[in-house]
Design an enzyme around this catalytic site. Structure first.
Site, PDB file in Angstrom:
ATOM      1  N   TYR A   1       4.029   4.312  17.157  1.00  0.00           N
ATOM      2  CA  TYR A   1       2.398   4.108  16.233  1.00  0.00           C
ATOM      3  C   TYR A   1       1.299   4.407  16.244  1.00  0.00           C
ATOM      4  O   TYR A   1       0.675   5.433  15.796  1.00  0.00           O
ATOM      5  CB  TYR A   1       2.277   2.455  17.290  1.00  0.00           C
ATOM      6  CG  TYR A   1       1.035   1.840  17.003  1.00  0.00           C
ATOM      7  CD1 TYR A   1       0.628   1.149  15.906  1.00  0.00           C
ATOM      8  CD2 TYR A   1      -0.332   1.532  17.641  1.00  0.00           C
ATOM      9  CE1 TYR A   1      -0.147   0.600  15.698  1.00  0.00           C
ATOM     10  CE2 TYR A   1      -0.520   1.380  17.635  1.00  0.00           C
ATOM     11  CZ  TYR A   1      -1.512   0.428  16.248  1.00  0.00           C
ATOM     12  OH  TYR A   1      -2.503  -0.142  16.160  1.00  0.00           O
TER      13      TYR A   1
ATOM     14  N   ILE B   1       0.421  -1.294  -0.083  1.00  0.00           N
ATOM     15  CA  ILE B   1       0.102   0.343  -0.121  1.00  0.00           C
ATOM     16  C   ILE B   1       0.872   1.392  -0.044  1.00  0.00           C
ATOM     17  O   ILE B   1      -0.017   2.701  -0.039  1.00  0.00           O
ATOM     18  CB  ILE B   1      -0.882   0.126   1.003  1.00  0.00           C
ATOM     19  CG1 ILE B   1      -0.595   0.129   2.053  1.00  0.00           C
ATOM     20  CG2 ILE B   1      -2.312  -0.851   1.024  1.00  0.00           C
ATOM     21  CD1 ILE B   1      -0.940   0.621   3.532  1.00  0.00           C
TER      22      ILE B   1
HETATM   23  N1  LIG Z   1      -4.779  -5.973  16.708  1.00  0.00           N
HETATM   24  C1  LIG Z   1      -5.257  -5.185  17.986  1.00  0.00           C
HETATM   25  O1  LIG Z   1      -5.365  -5.803  18.539  1.00  0.00           O
HETATM   26  C2  LIG Z   1      -5.314  -4.256  16.927  1.00  0.00           C
HETATM   27  C3  LIG Z   1      -6.132  -2.684  18.109  1.00  0.00           C
HETATM   28  C4  LIG Z   1      -6.586  -1.762  17.375  1.00  0.00           C
HETATM   29  C5  LIG Z   1      -6.463  -1.684  16.316  1.00  0.00           C
HETATM   30  N2  LIG Z   1      -5.678  -2.400  15.459  1.00  0.00           N
HETATM   31  C6  LIG Z   1      -5.907  -1.698  13.891  1.00  0.00           C
HETATM   32  O2  LIG Z   1      -6.067  -2.848  13.022  1.00  0.00           O
HETATM   33  C7  LIG Z   1      -5.916  -3.007  11.668  1.00  0.00           C
HETATM   34  C8  LIG Z   1      -5.189  -4.605  11.813  1.00  0.00           C
HETATM   35  O3  LIG Z   1      -4.798  -4.665  12.442  1.00  0.00           O
HETATM   36  P1  LIG Z   1      -4.506  -6.500  12.600  1.00  0.00           P
HETATM   37  O4  LIG Z   1      -4.055  -6.627  14.712  1.00  0.00           O
HETATM   38  O5  LIG Z   1      -5.114  -7.553  12.472  1.00  0.00           O
HETATM   39  O6  LIG Z   1      -2.713  -6.390  12.193  1.00  0.00           O
HETATM   40  P2  LIG Z   1      -1.207  -7.768  11.505  1.00  0.00           P
HETATM   41  O7  LIG Z   1      -1.873  -8.880  12.157  1.00  0.00           O
HETATM   42  O8  LIG Z   1      -0.775  -7.112  12.821  1.00  0.00           O
HETATM   43  O9  LIG Z   1      -1.321  -7.457  10.451  1.00  0.00           O
HETATM   44  C9  LIG Z   1      -0.818  -6.268   9.894  1.00  0.00           C
HETATM   45  C10 LIG Z   1      -0.745  -6.750   8.731  1.00  0.00           C
HETATM   46  O10 LIG Z   1      -0.511  -5.334   7.405  1.00  0.00           O
HETATM   47  C11 LIG Z   1       0.149  -6.339   6.401  1.00  0.00           C
HETATM   48  N3  LIG Z   1       1.503  -5.156   5.652  1.00  0.00           N
HETATM   49  C12 LIG Z   1       2.038  -4.245   6.450  1.00  0.00           C
HETATM   50  N4  LIG Z   1       3.159  -3.541   5.901  1.00  0.00           N
HETATM   51  C13 LIG Z   1       1.898  -3.540   4.306  1.00  0.00           C
HETATM   52  C14 LIG Z   1       2.138  -2.783   3.665  1.00  0.00           C
HETATM   53  N5  LIG Z   1       3.594  -1.831   3.145  1.00  0.00           N
HETATM   54  N6  LIG Z   1       1.261  -3.609   2.324  1.00  0.00           N
HETATM   55  C15 LIG Z   1       0.219  -4.496   2.739  1.00  0.00           C
HETATM   56  N7  LIG Z   1      -0.362  -4.360   3.704  1.00  0.00           N
HETATM   57  C16 LIG Z   1       1.176  -4.683   4.545  1.00  0.00           C
HETATM   58  C17 LIG Z   1       0.990  -7.316   6.786  1.00  0.00           C
HETATM   59  O11 LIG Z   1       1.917  -7.929   5.960  1.00  0.00           O
HETATM   60  P3  LIG Z   1       2.937  -8.735   6.440  1.00  0.00           P
HETATM   61  O12 LIG Z   1       2.904  -9.715   7.872  1.00  0.00           O
HETATM   62  O13 LIG Z   1       3.660  -9.508   4.760  1.00  0.00           O
HETATM   63  O14 LIG Z   1       3.848  -7.532   6.682  1.00  0.00           O
HETATM   64  C18 LIG Z   1       0.160  -7.988   7.948  1.00  0.00           C
HETATM   65  O15 LIG Z   1       0.105  -8.612   7.172  1.00  0.00           O
HETATM   66  C19 LIG Z   1      -4.908  -1.826  11.918  1.00  0.00           C
HETATM   67  O16 LIG Z   1      -4.636  -1.126  11.589  1.00  0.00           O
HETATM   68  C20 LIG Z   1      -4.481  -1.700  13.339  1.00  0.00           C
HETATM   69  O17 LIG Z   1      -4.156  -1.127  13.696  1.00  0.00           O
HETATM   70  C21 LIG Z   1      -5.454  -3.299  15.143  1.00  0.00           C
END
Ligand SMILES: NC(=O)c1ccc[n+]([C@@H]2O[C@H](COP(=O)([O-])OP(=O)(O)OC[C@H]3O[C@@H](n4cnc5c(N)ncnc54)[C@H](OP(=O)(O)O)[C@@H]3O)[C@@H](O)[C@H]2O)c1
Length: 283
Positions: free
Chosen positions: A125, A36
C-alpha cells in the site's frame, strides 16, 4: 466551479461531495460510474465534463493491496496518473490523497515526519501510494498531494469511525496500544484542503489534527467524552498489540505528521485531535 470527485463512495469522497455540493457543480463518481484504471474512460469523462478541479479519493487499502499488488498498482498508481494526465490535457487542477504510510515509522517518539523526510514505505500500500504521488506530480504541475493519516468521520465502518458508538452502546472493543499516529477528522481535512486550494500553492501537504495517539488512547478519549467512567472503560476496552496480530500487511509503528507548507503559508495549526474528536462524538 465544476469539480469531479472520483472514489466518491469513500469516506473522504462522500464527505467532500456533501460539503462542496452547495457551492459548486459537483460530479461525484463512484467506481461503477468511473473506473480510474480505465484510461479511455478517464479521458472521455474529463474531456466531456471539463472540470476545473479533479479530487481523487479512489484507493485500494492496506491489506487488499498486500494481497493483490497488481490491483493496488492499477488503482493507486496508474489511475492517479491517468487522472493527472487528463487534468493537464484539459486544463484542470488535481487534489490527490496520500498517506502517512509513505514513511517507515520505526522509531516510537520521533519527531513528526515532514516533506523533508525521505519516504520509506514498509508495505505494498505505502509503496504504491508513494509511486502514485510521484506519478501525479510528474503528470500535472497544478497538483496538490495531500498526505493524511487515520481519517475518521461518519459513514464508514472502521475502528476510528465507530468506536464511540460501540462504547456508548456498551459493546466490547479491542484497541491496539503499540502503534501511534496523527488522526484526522474528515471535516477538518476538507476545511484545510479548501484553504490550500484557495492559495493555488501546489505541492505536498501533511494534513492531520495536532498531536499523536494510539487506537487505545483514541478509544479512551472517546469514552471519556461520552462520560463513561474509567472503570467501565477498562472493562469495555480490551488492549491488544499490533505485534501479536497476524496481519496481511506490516504497519509502520509511529507516523505522526507535520505540515511545513501549511506553516510556510501561515495557516493556523490544525486543532488538537481531542478537540476534533469531541466535535465528532457530539455530532
Ligand atoms: N481512511 C484513512 O484513514 C486514510 C488515511 C490516510 C490516507 N488516506 C487516503 O485518503 C484517500 C481516501 O481514502 P478513504 O479512506 O476515504 O477510502 P475508502 O473509504 O477506502 O474508499 C476507497 C474508494 O475507492 C474506490 N475505488 C477502488 N478502486 C477504484 C477504481 N478502480 N476506480 C474508482 N474508484 C475506486 C472504492 O470503491 P468500491 O468500494 O466500489 O471498491 C471506494 O469507494 C485515499 O487516497 C487514502 O490513501 C486515507
Amino acid at each position: 466551479m465544476k469539480i469531479l470527485i472520483t472514489g466518491a463512495a469513500a469516506l473522504v469522497g462522500s464527505h467532500f461531495t456533501q460539503r462542496l455540493a452547495g457551492d459548486d457543480d459537483v460530479l461525484a463518481l463512484k467506481r461503477a460510474d468511473l473506473d480510474i484504471t480505465d484510461v479511455a474512460a478517464v479521458n472521455s469523462c474529463v474531456a466531456a465534463e471539463r472540470p476545473s478541479l479533479i479530487i481523487n479519493c479512489a484507493v485500494v487499502q492496506v491489506d487488499e493491496a498486500e494481497q493483490n499488488p497488481a490491483k493496488a498498482s492499477a488503482v493507486n498508481v496508474d489511475g492517479p496518473k491517468f487522472l493527472a494526465e487528463a487534468a493537464t490535457q484539459f486544463g484542470a487542477e488535481i487534489i490527490h490523497f496520500s498517506t502517512q504510510y509513505a514513511f517507515e515509522g520505526e522509531t516510537i517518539g520521533r519527531a513528526p515526519y515532514t516533506i523533508e523526510d525521505e519516504p520509506r514505505p514498509v508495505n505494498v500500500y505505502g509503496k504504491t501510494k508513494v509511486a502514485g504521488e510521484q506519478a501525479v506530480r510528474d503528470a500535472c504541475a497544478r497538483s496538490y498531494i495531500i498526505r493524511t493519516s487515520w481519517v475518521y468521520g461518519s459513514g464508514k465502518n472502521s475502528f476510528l469511525c465507530t468506536v464511540h458508538k460501540d462504547l456508548e452502546s456498551g459493546k466490547h472493543v479491542r484497541a491496539i496500544d503499540d502503534i501511534g499516529s496523527s488522526t484526522t477528522y474528515v471535516e477538518d481535512l476538507i476545511d484545510r484542503c479548501r484553504q490550500i486550494f484557495n492559495t493555488r500553492h501546489y505541492g505536498t501537504y501533511h494534513i492531520v489534527n495536532a498531536g499523536v495517539c494510539s487506537y487505545y488512547e483514541f478509544a479512551l478519549e472517546a469514552g471519556r467524552l461520552l462520560g463513561i467512567k474509567r472503570e467501565q472503560l477498562d472493562s469495555l476496552i480490551e488492549v491488544i498489540h499490533e505485534r501479536d496480530m497476524k496481519r496481511m500487511a506490516a504497519r509502520p509503528r509511529y507516523t505522526p505528521l507535520r505540515c511545513l507548507l501549511s506553516e510556510e503559508l501561515g495557516f493556523a495549526p490544525m486543532r488538537d485531535w481531542r478537540d476534533a474528536l469531541a466535535e465528532y462524538v457530539k455530532a
